[in-house]
Design a protein around this motif. Structure first.
Motif, PDB file in Angstrom:
ATOM      1  N   TYR A 223       0.858  -1.193   0.000  1.00 50.78           N
ATOM      2  CA  TYR A 223       0.000   0.000   0.000  1.00 50.78           C
ATOM      3  C   TYR A 223       0.888   1.234   0.000  1.00 50.78           C
ATOM      4  O   TYR A 223       1.787   1.366   0.839  1.00 50.78           O
TER       5      TYR A 223
ATOM      6  N   ASN B 249       0.961   5.616  -0.314  1.00 49.63           N
ATOM      7  CA  ASN B 249       0.185   6.849  -0.108  1.00 49.63           C
ATOM      8  C   ASN B 249      -1.070   6.618   0.730  1.00 49.63           C
ATOM      9  O   ASN B 249      -2.070   7.326   0.608  1.00 49.63           O
ATOM     10  N   THR B 250      -1.028   5.620   1.588  1.00 50.92           N
ATOM     11  CA  THR B 250      -2.097   5.397   2.556  1.00 50.92           C
ATOM     12  C   THR B 250      -1.489   4.722   3.776  1.00 50.92           C
ATOM     13  O   THR B 250      -0.531   3.950   3.647  1.00 50.92           O
ATOM     14  N   LYS B 251      -2.015   5.034   4.945  1.00 56.05           N
ATOM     15  CA  LYS B 251      -1.421   4.544   6.189  1.00 56.05           C
ATOM     16  C   LYS B 251      -1.954   3.187   6.612  1.00 56.05           C
ATOM     17  O   LYS B 251      -1.450   2.593   7.555  1.00 56.05           O
ATOM     18  N   LYS B 252      -2.987   2.704   5.943  1.00 58.08           N
ATOM     19  CA  LYS B 252      -3.567   1.441   6.382  1.00 58.08           C
ATOM     20  C   LYS B 252      -3.977   0.601   5.186  1.00 58.08           C
ATOM     21  O   LYS B 252      -3.959   1.052   4.040  1.00 58.08           O
ATOM     22  N   GLU B 253      -4.331  -0.627   5.462  1.00 54.30           N
ATOM     23  CA  GLU B 253      -4.804  -1.535   4.421  1.00 54.30           C
ATOM     24  C   GLU B 253      -6.247  -1.174   4.091  1.00 54.30           C
ATOM     25  O   GLU B 253      -7.182  -1.578   4.778  1.00 54.30           O
TER      26      GLU B 253
ATOM     27  N   LYS C 140       7.364   3.023  -6.439  1.00 50.49           N
ATOM     28  CA  LYS C 140       7.432   4.327  -5.760  1.00 50.49           C
ATOM     29  C   LYS C 140       8.232   5.333  -6.577  1.00 50.49           C
ATOM     30  O   LYS C 140       7.867   6.514  -6.670  1.00 50.49           O
TER      31      LYS C 140
ATOM     32  N   GLU D  65       0.168  11.228  -6.395  1.00 53.13           N
ATOM     33  CA  GLU D  65      -0.004  11.387  -4.949  1.00 53.13           C
ATOM     34  C   GLU D  65      -1.241  10.663  -4.438  1.00 53.13           C
ATOM     35  O   GLU D  65      -1.517  10.667  -3.239  1.00 53.13           O
TER      36      GLU D  65
ATOM     37  N   ILE E  55      -3.672   7.129  -3.904  1.00 53.91           N
ATOM     38  CA  ILE E  55      -3.378   5.803  -3.365  1.00 53.91           C
ATOM     39  C   ILE E  55      -3.014   4.838  -4.502  1.00 53.91           C
ATOM     40  O   ILE E  55      -3.655   4.825  -5.553  1.00 53.91           O
TER      41      ILE E  55
END
Length: 336
Positions: free
Chosen positions: A34, A36-40, A102, A111, A113
Motif C-alpha cells: 500500500y 500513499n495510505t497509512k492502512k490496508e 514508488k 499522490e 493511493i
C-alpha cells in the motif's frame, strides 16, 4: 423524524434500483503493498464518495499517457469526494518491486493511493484483461462507468462530475480539465512487441531471425539480408529468458517500424550502460531523438540504468529502420 424516515426509504429504494442495473464493485484482494495510505484500505471504506479504480503498470506506455489526466483529476476533485486508487498489476517481474513503483510514482507526480496487485488477485476479481482500464464506482459501491485503454477523458471526467453531484457536491458546472490527450490517432503503426518467450510466443510473436526464440537457450544470431517490418531482429549472442532477451556481449537489435514515437522497456543488471541509437544506419538526429537520448562525441545513446520504459524516437509518423547497439552481458529488454 418523519422526513428522515422518508429519506432513508428513498435511499434504500435507490440502492435497490441500482442493484438491478449495475454490478457491485468487488473488493481489493490479495494486495501485497500500500502506497500513499497509512492502512490496508478497502473500496468499501469510501462509501459516500466516488472511487476511480485504475489498473496500470509503470512501464506501459498506454498507462503512462493516461497518468497526467489522473493526476489532474486527483488535484481537482479529491477535496470534493473523489478517491483514486491505482491498482498496480505488474506485467514484468521487475515491476513487482515496491521501490520501483514508488520511484515511478514520484516521476509522474502520483499522490493518490496505489496498491500492489502482484498476484493479479484484484485484477481477477474485476475480471480485467487490459492495461490501462478504469472503473468509476458510485457512493453506494456500484460500477457506473468503465473504459478500456487510453482516451475518453472528457467522457470520463463528465461521469466523475455526475457521480460527485449525486453525493451532494456542486461540480456539474465545473470546466473540464485541459490536459492534452496524447492518444495516437494514426491508422497504422507497429504494435507492441515482446522479447520474453512467455510473452512473445503466447501472442504468436517471434523474432525474425531464422533460429527464432529458443526458450532458456543462448543463440548467436546473424542478421538476414532482408528484414520484414514490425518484427524484432537480433545480431550477436542473446539468451532467451521468460520475460526478456539478454545480450551476451557485443550485439544489436534491429526493427523496421511505422510510428511517430518508439519506446523500449529495458534495464542493466549491474552498472549503467550505453545503448547506441541509430535511425536508417546513422546516429539519430536531435530533431528525432526521444526524451531519453543523449549526445556525446558524435554519438547518440541512451543510458540504461534502471528497469523502466525509455523513449528512443519522436518524429513524423512514417516508416523507419531502428538499430540499437549494445556491448554488455548485463543488458536485457522486455518489449518495444
Amino acid at each position: 423524524q418523519f422526513s428522515g424516515l422518508k429519506n432513508k426509504e428513498r435511499q434504500v429504494k435507490d440502492v435497490l434500483l441500482k442493484a438491478g442495473k449495475y454490478p457491485q464493485a468487488p473488493e481489493l484482494t490479495g494486495i501485497s503493498g500500500y502506497i500513499n495510505t497509512k492502512k490496508e484500505i478497502k473500496i468499501s471504506d469510501f462509501r459516500g464518495k466516488v472511487v476511480l479504480i485504475d489498473f496500470w503498470t509503470y512501464s506501459c506506455i498506454n498507462c503512462i499517457r493516461t497518468l497526467p489526466h489522473l493526476v489532474e483529476w486527483d488535484k481537482k476533485y479529491r477535496d470534493r469526494g473523489l478517491v483514486i486508487i491505482g491498482v498496480h498489476t505488474p506485467e514484468f517481474e521487475f515491476e513487482k518491486n515496491i521501490e520501483n513503483v514508488k520511484e515511478a510514482m514520484k516521476k509522474y507526480g502520483i499522490e493518490y493511493i496505489v496498491v500492489q496487485d502482484n498476484d493479479y488477485a484484484t485484477w481477477s476479481a474485476f475480471k480485467n484483461r487490459f492495461w490501462p482500464r478504469k472503473y468509476l464506482i458510485d457512493k453506494d459501491g456500484f460500477i457506473r462507468f468503465e473504459h478500456i485503454g487510453e482516451g475518453a477523458y472528457e467522457k470520463t471526467e463528465r461521469k466523475i462530475q455526475e457521480l460527485l453531484t449525486e453525493t451532494g457536491m456542486d461540480v456539474i458546472d465545473m470546466s473540464l480539465s485541459e490536459v492534452e490527450d496524447k492518444t495516437p490517432k494514426f491508422g497504422r503503426w507497429t504494435p507492441e512487441l515482446y522479447a520474453g518467450y512467455d510473452f512473445a510466443l503466447s501472442r504468436s510473436q517471434n523474432i525474425g531471425n531464422s533460429e527464432g526464440i529458443q526458450p532458456d537457450q543462448t543463440i548467436t544470431y546473424i542478421l538476414p539480408s532482408k528484414l520484414n517490418r514490425d518484427i524484432i531482429y537480433l545480431q550477436g549472442s542473446w539468451k532467451s529468458n521468460s520475460d526478456n532477451l539478454q545480450s551476451q556481449g557485443e550485439s544489436s537489435i534491429v526493427l523496421d517500424f511505422t510510428a511517430s514515437s518508439v519506446n523500449i522497456v529495458a534495464d542493466s543488471m549491474s552498472e549503467p550502460l550505453e545503448m547506441e541509437v541509430l535511425i536508417e544506419d546513422n546516429y539519430i538526429s536531435k530533431e528525432q531523438a526521444g526524451s531519453d537520448v543523449e549526445f556525446k562525441d558524435g554519438k547518440s545513446f541512451v543510458m540504461i540504468d534502471k528497469p523502466r520504459l525509455y523513449n528512443l524516437f519522436n518524429g513524423d509518423h512514417e516508416d523507419y529502420k531502428l538499430t540499437l547497439k549494445i556491448n554488455s552481458k548485463d543488458f536485457f529488454f522486455n518489449a518495444f
